[in-house]
Design a protein around this motif. Sequence first.
Motif, PDB file in Angstrom:
ATOM      1  N   GLY A  10     -36.660 -19.069   5.045  1.00 10.07           N
ATOM      2  CA  GLY A  10     -37.757 -19.847   5.594  1.00 10.07           C
ATOM      3  C   GLY A  10     -37.361 -21.069   6.398  1.00 10.07           C
ATOM      4  N   LYS A  11     -36.067 -21.335   6.519  1.00  8.75           N
ATOM      5  CA  LYS A  11     -35.581 -22.472   7.300  1.00  8.75           C
ATOM      6  C   LYS A  11     -35.970 -22.287   8.766  1.00  8.75           C
ATOM      7  N   LYS A  12     -36.321 -23.358   9.444  1.00 10.43           N
ATOM      8  CA  LYS A  12     -36.669 -23.303  10.861  1.00 10.43           C
ATOM      9  C   LYS A  12     -35.414 -23.063  11.694  1.00 10.43           C
ATOM     10  N   VAL A  13     -35.509 -22.111  12.644  1.00 14.07           N
ATOM     11  CA  VAL A  13     -34.368 -21.695  13.447  1.00 14.07           C
ATOM     12  C   VAL A  13     -34.779 -21.667  14.919  1.00 14.07           C
ATOM     13  N   GLU A  14     -33.936 -22.209  15.783  1.00 12.71           N
ATOM     14  CA  GLU A  14     -34.182 -22.138  17.218  1.00 12.71           C
ATOM     15  C   GLU A  14     -33.859 -20.734  17.711  1.00 12.71           C
ATOM     16  N   TRP A  15     -34.748 -20.149  18.500  1.00 10.55           N
ATOM     17  CA  TRP A  15     -34.539 -18.811  19.054  1.00 10.55           C
ATOM     18  C   TRP A  15     -33.845 -18.967  20.400  1.00 10.55           C
ATOM     19  N   THR A  16     -32.524 -19.092  20.352  1.00 12.25           N
ATOM     20  CA  THR A  16     -31.733 -19.246  21.559  1.00 12.25           C
ATOM     21  C   THR A  16     -30.559 -18.279  21.520  1.00 12.25           C
ATOM     22  N   GLU A  17     -29.953 -18.042  22.666  1.00 13.83           N
ATOM     23  CA  GLU A  17     -28.813 -17.131  22.740  1.00 13.83           C
ATOM     24  C   GLU A  17     -27.609 -17.652  21.966  1.00 13.83           C
ATOM     25  N   LYS A  18     -27.495 -18.962  21.814  1.00 14.09           N
ATOM     26  CA  LYS A  18     -26.343 -19.494  21.079  1.00 14.09           C
ATOM     27  C   LYS A  18     -26.449 -19.251  19.564  1.00 14.09           C
ATOM     28  N   ASN A  19     -27.638 -18.912  19.079  1.00  8.39           N
ATOM     29  CA  ASN A  19     -27.800 -18.573  17.664  1.00  8.39           C
ATOM     30  C   ASN A  19     -27.568 -17.072  17.509  1.00  8.39           C
ATOM     31  N   LYS A  20     -26.348 -16.677  17.185  1.00  4.95           N
ATOM     32  CA  LYS A  20     -26.004 -15.256  17.135  1.00  4.95           C
ATOM     33  C   LYS A  20     -26.598 -14.543  15.920  1.00  4.95           C
ATOM     34  N   TYR A  21     -27.194 -15.267  14.983  1.00  2.00           N
ATOM     35  CA  TYR A  21     -27.782 -14.640  13.795  1.00  2.00           C
ATOM     36  C   TYR A  21     -29.294 -14.524  13.884  1.00  2.00           C
ATOM     37  N   ARG A  22     -29.892 -14.938  15.015  1.00  6.44           N
ATOM     38  CA  ARG A  22     -31.352 -14.950  15.116  1.00  6.44           C
ATOM     39  C   ARG A  22     -31.934 -13.597  14.765  1.00  6.44           C
ATOM     40  N   PRO A  23     -32.995 -13.510  14.066  1.00  2.00           N
ATOM     41  CA  PRO A  23     -33.907 -14.568  13.648  1.00  2.00           C
ATOM     42  C   PRO A  23     -33.481 -15.270  12.363  1.00  2.00           C
ATOM     43  N   PHE A  24     -32.287 -14.956  11.867  1.00  2.00           N
ATOM     44  CA  PHE A  24     -31.806 -15.571  10.630  1.00  2.00           C
ATOM     45  C   PHE A  24     -31.112 -16.888  10.937  1.00  2.00           C
ATOM     46  N   CYS A  25     -31.006 -17.752   9.927  1.00  2.00           N
ATOM     47  CA  CYS A  25     -30.373 -19.054  10.134  1.00  2.00           C
ATOM     48  C   CYS A  25     -28.858 -18.980   9.977  1.00  2.00           C
ATOM     49  N   SER A  26     -28.369 -17.949   9.291  1.00  2.00           N
ATOM     50  CA  SER A  26     -26.930 -17.857   9.032  1.00  2.00           C
ATOM     51  C   SER A  26     -26.544 -16.403   8.759  1.00  2.00           C
ATOM     52  N   GLU A  27     -25.249 -16.156   8.740  1.00  2.00           N
ATOM     53  CA  GLU A  27     -24.783 -14.812   8.404  1.00  2.00           C
ATOM     54  C   GLU A  27     -25.153 -14.464   6.968  1.00  2.00           C
ATOM     55  N   ARG A  28     -25.139 -15.453   6.091  1.00  2.00           N
ATOM     56  CA  ARG A  28     -25.506 -15.224   4.685  1.00  2.00           C
ATOM     57  C   ARG A  28     -26.915 -14.651   4.579  1.00  2.00           C
ATOM     58  N   CYS A  29     -27.883 -15.274   5.252  1.00  2.00           N
ATOM     59  CA  CYS A  29     -29.264 -14.784   5.209  1.00  2.00           C
ATOM     60  C   CYS A  29     -29.373 -13.398   5.845  1.00  2.00           C
TER      61      CYS A  29
END
Length: 60
Positions: A10-29
């Motif tokens: 549920g953490k807020k995440v920016e939907w950008t190309e630099k976020n390689k895990y989108r829509p997740f906040c991290s590889e763990r999620c």
Amino acid sequence: MTVVSCPTCGKKVEWTEKNKYRPFCSERCKQIDLGAWAEEKYTIPAANPTDKQDDPLADE
């Protein structure tokens, strides 16, 4: 900029190309979600045909 909630935590995440895990906040999620799919915790509901005429594969 689009901001979404991580589907796992549920953490807020920016939907950008630099976020390689989108829509997740991290590889763990991302891995937690993949594990849930592998354990069949998510399902897609389906209706079972009750009549032979409702089943398109019945004639095969």
